[in-house]
Design a protein around this motif. Structure first.
Motif, PDB file in Angstrom:
ATOM      1  N   UNK A   1       0.666  -1.358   0.061  1.00 38.21           N
ATOM      2  CA  UNK A   1      -0.027   0.096  -0.167  1.00 38.21           C
ATOM      3  C   UNK A   1       0.897   1.312  -0.142  1.00 38.21           C
ATOM      4  N   UNK A   2       0.469   2.267  -0.814  1.00 40.39           N
ATOM      5  CA  UNK A   2       1.113   3.374  -0.904  1.00 40.39           C
ATOM      6  C   UNK A   2       0.129   4.501  -0.831  1.00 40.39           C
ATOM      7  N   UNK A   3       0.432   5.415   0.397  1.00 36.28           N
ATOM      8  CA  UNK A   3      -0.679   6.529   0.573  1.00 36.28           C
ATOM      9  C   UNK A   3      -0.044   7.702   0.213  1.00 36.28           C
ATOM     10  N   UNK A   4      -1.077   8.484  -0.285  1.00 34.53           N
ATOM     11  CA  UNK A   4      -0.804  10.110  -0.578  1.00 34.53           C
ATOM     12  C   UNK A   4      -1.214  11.056   0.281  1.00 34.53           C
ATOM     13  N   UNK A   5      -0.838  12.062   0.375  1.00 33.11           N
ATOM     14  CA  UNK A   5      -1.488  13.157   1.197  1.00 33.11           C
ATOM     15  C   UNK A   5      -2.996  13.185   1.392  1.00 33.11           C
ATOM     16  N   UNK A   6      -3.770  13.134   0.155  1.00 36.30           N
ATOM     17  CA  UNK A   6      -5.151  13.273   0.105  1.00 36.30           C
ATOM     18  C   UNK A   6      -5.707  11.902   0.864  1.00 36.30           C
ATOM     19  N   UNK A   7      -4.907  10.805   1.060  1.00 40.55           N
ATOM     20  CA  UNK A   7      -5.453   9.466   1.545  1.00 40.55           C
ATOM     21  C   UNK A   7      -5.335   9.865   3.082  1.00 40.55           C
ATOM     22  N   UNK A   8      -4.179  10.520   3.508  1.00 40.03           N
ATOM     23  CA  UNK A   8      -4.176  10.698   4.900  1.00 40.03           C
ATOM     24  C   UNK A   8      -5.284  11.716   5.486  1.00 40.03           C
ATOM     25  N   UNK A   9      -5.591  12.541   4.839  1.00 38.83           N
ATOM     26  CA  UNK A   9      -6.655  13.801   4.964  1.00 38.83           C
ATOM     27  C   UNK A   9      -8.039  13.008   5.001  1.00 38.83           C
ATOM     28  N   UNK A  10      -8.205  12.085   4.081  1.00 40.32           N
ATOM     29  CA  UNK A  10      -9.499  11.352   4.071  1.00 40.32           C
ATOM     30  C   UNK A  10      -9.722  10.565   5.416  1.00 40.32           C
ATOM     31  N   UNK A  11      -8.649   9.840   5.825  1.00 40.36           N
ATOM     32  CA  UNK A  11      -8.459   9.044   6.839  1.00 40.36           C
ATOM     33  C   UNK A  11      -8.883   9.752   7.997  1.00 40.36           C
ATOM     34  N   UNK A  12      -8.248  11.052   8.142  1.00 38.40           N
ATOM     35  CA  UNK A  12      -8.701  11.794   9.317  1.00 38.40           C
ATOM     36  C   UNK A  12     -10.158  12.626   9.218  1.00 38.40           C
ATOM     37  N   UNK A  13     -10.705  12.520   8.132  1.00 37.38           N
ATOM     38  CA  UNK A  13     -11.748  13.018   8.080  1.00 37.38           C
ATOM     39  C   UNK A  13     -12.883  11.823   8.594  1.00 37.38           C
ATOM     40  N   UNK A  14     -12.808  10.643   8.261  1.00 42.22           N
ATOM     41  CA  UNK A  14     -13.438   9.591   8.835  1.00 42.22           C
ATOM     42  C   UNK A  14     -13.233   9.190  10.204  1.00 42.22           C
ATOM     43  N   UNK A  15     -12.050   9.365  10.530  1.00 41.70           N
ATOM     44  CA  UNK A  15     -11.756   9.057  12.007  1.00 41.70           C
ATOM     45  C   UNK A  15     -12.252  10.205  12.890  1.00 41.70           C
ATOM     46  N   UNK A  16     -12.319  11.433  12.430  1.00 43.38           N
ATOM     47  CA  UNK A  16     -12.722  12.663  13.194  1.00 43.38           C
ATOM     48  C   UNK A  16     -14.375  12.312  13.262  1.00 43.38           C
ATOM     49  N   UNK A  17     -15.059  12.008  12.027  1.00 39.75           N
ATOM     50  CA  UNK A  17     -16.613  11.854  12.001  1.00 39.75           C
ATOM     51  C   UNK A  17     -16.708  10.605  13.023  1.00 39.75           C
ATOM     52  N   UNK A  18     -16.169   9.953  13.024  1.00 38.45           N
ATOM     53  CA  UNK A  18     -16.611   8.700  14.027  1.00 38.45           C
ATOM     54  C   UNK A  18     -16.362   9.050  15.340  1.00 38.45           C
ATOM     55  N   UNK A  19     -15.181   9.611  15.686  1.00 39.78           N
ATOM     56  CA  UNK A  19     -14.960   9.989  16.999  1.00 39.78           C
ATOM     57  C   UNK A  19     -15.865  11.039  17.487  1.00 39.78           C
ATOM     58  N   UNK A  20     -16.032  12.345  16.885  1.00 39.95           N
ATOM     59  CA  UNK A  20     -16.465  13.471  17.389  1.00 39.95           C
ATOM     60  C   UNK A  20     -18.094  13.324  17.197  1.00 39.95           C
ATOM     61  N   UNK A  21     -18.516  12.753  16.277  1.00 43.60           N
ATOM     62  CA  UNK A  21     -20.021  12.696  15.758  1.00 43.60           C
ATOM     63  C   UNK A  21     -20.568  11.366  15.921  1.00 43.60           C
ATOM     64  N   UNK A  22     -20.002  10.393  16.226  1.00 42.14           N
ATOM     65  CA  UNK A  22     -20.452   8.944  16.220  1.00 42.14           C
ATOM     66  C   UNK A  22     -21.186   8.725  14.894  1.00 42.14           C
ATOM     67  N   UNK A  23     -20.599   8.922  13.958  1.00 43.26           N
ATOM     68  CA  UNK A  23     -21.504   8.639  12.713  1.00 43.26           C
ATOM     69  C   UNK A  23     -21.069   7.018  12.143  1.00 43.26           C
ATOM     70  N   UNK A  24     -22.211   6.268  11.679  1.00 47.89           N
ATOM     71  CA  UNK A  24     -21.892   5.081  11.148  1.00 47.89           C
ATOM     72  C   UNK A  24     -21.009   5.275   9.928  1.00 47.89           C
ATOM     73  N   UNK A  25     -20.397   4.178   9.587  1.00 45.64           N
ATOM     74  CA  UNK A  25     -19.441   4.157   8.169  1.00 45.64           C
ATOM     75  C   UNK A  25     -20.364   4.487   7.033  1.00 45.64           C
ATOM     76  N   UNK A  26     -21.597   3.957   6.943  1.00 47.27           N
ATOM     77  CA  UNK A  26     -22.471   4.276   5.711  1.00 47.27           C
ATOM     78  C   UNK A  26     -22.700   5.836   5.519  1.00 47.27           C
ATOM     79  N   UNK A  27     -23.046   6.595   6.721  1.00 41.26           N
ATOM     80  CA  UNK A  27     -23.172   8.057   6.559  1.00 41.26           C
ATOM     81  C   UNK A  27     -21.866   8.721   6.400  1.00 41.26           C
ATOM     82  N   UNK A  28     -20.836   8.368   6.841  1.00 37.51           N
ATOM     83  CA  UNK A  28     -19.470   8.838   6.458  1.00 37.51           C
ATOM     84  C   UNK A  28     -19.226   8.542   4.944  1.00 37.51           C
TER      85      UNK A  28
END
Length: 258
Positions: free
Chosen positions: A41-68
């Motif tokens: 696997x090789x990640x670009x900056x955009x991939x990392x920011x996308x991960x940050x978005x997903x993890x933040x939405x899970x942690x701060x808003x408790x959103x299910x993965x489907x909604x994210x």
């Protein structure tokens, strides 16, 4: 970036992030890192920011993965431009201070139904990149107990069973935390440390076979012999783990009559 580098970038904000979580999010279609011809696997900056978005939405808003995932698709289509900082600010404005996440739950596993567990180990292909050893990680006994969520008695049982071995200076490595957490999860099903000895013996046999294959390479007089031997060990170990996972899945499916 390698998956290890991504972990280093995300851990300051998301201490519970693991390779398994990243692979799980990939399997759910939330991220799509580039793959090298050898499968790394090789990640670009955009991939990392996308991960940050997903993890933040899970942690701060408790959103299910489907909604994210729907939010990410909206962003990809240009229908939305919600960034990570905006998502975090919105979560704070709507929900106020973030309540603590229960220690025994894993937000990534929230869409799996049933009981939530601390670990969400997703079986599948194992990359040799994920088997690189980090000799700089040294964890004290107290930190291991805290990070793994186990008590002194259980750790002593794991050490006596040979499942966890402290280094010469008494420190533990990062794998000891994952191993202790996994053993703790298995104990909830009635499996004690002594029952897990079978796994240790099987792992020792596989490791001995891998070492036997790599030994001739290490003895070569080439300047990079040791590096090639270590890479061979990682390749063989990754294949061994993938094979083991497939065999266990096949056996479990057969036992269930599937």
């Amino acid at each position: 970036m390698s998956i290890g580098s991504v972990l280093d970038l995300l851990r300051p904000d998301f201490p519970d992030i693991t390779i398994s979580k990243i692979r799980f999010l990939e399997s759910e279609g939330l991220i799509s890192p580039e793959r090298t011809p050898s499968g790394y696997r090789r990640f670009h900056v955009a991939d990392v920011e996308r991960l940050r978005f997903v993890l933040t939405a899970q942690r701060d808003q408790y959103l299910p993965l489907k909604v994210i995932k729907e939010q990410l698709e909206a962003i990809d289509s240009g229908a939305a431009t919600l960034g990570v900082r905006e998502a975090r600010a919105r979560a704070n404005a709507v929900g106020g201070a973030r309540p603590p996440v229960p220690e025994t739950t894993d937000p990534v596993a929230s869409n799996g139904g049933g009981r939530l567990r601390r670990l969400n180990v997703v079986p599948g292909e194992v990359s040799p990149e994920e088997l690189r050893f980090d000799h700089e990680i040294r964890i004290t006994r107290a930190d291991l107990l805290e990070q793994a969520g186990i008590d002194e008695k259980f750790l002593t049982e794991l050490i006596r069973a040979g499942l966890i071995t402290p280094g010469a200076a008494g420190y533990f490595d990062g794998d000891a935390v994952t191993l202790a957490r996994t053993a703790q999860a298995l104990s909830e099903f009635g499996l004690e440390a002594r029952h897990l000895r079978a796994f240790k013996l099987a792992a020792d046999r596989e490791a001995a076979m891998v070492a036997q294959i790599a030994a001739p390479i290490a003895k070569s007089r080439d300047a990079d012999a040791r590096a090639r031997a270590e890479e061979t060990v990682r390749e063989l170990a990754a294949l061994s783990l993938t094979l083991h996972t497939c065999l266990v899945k096949t056996s479990v499916r057969a036992s269930l009559g599937g």
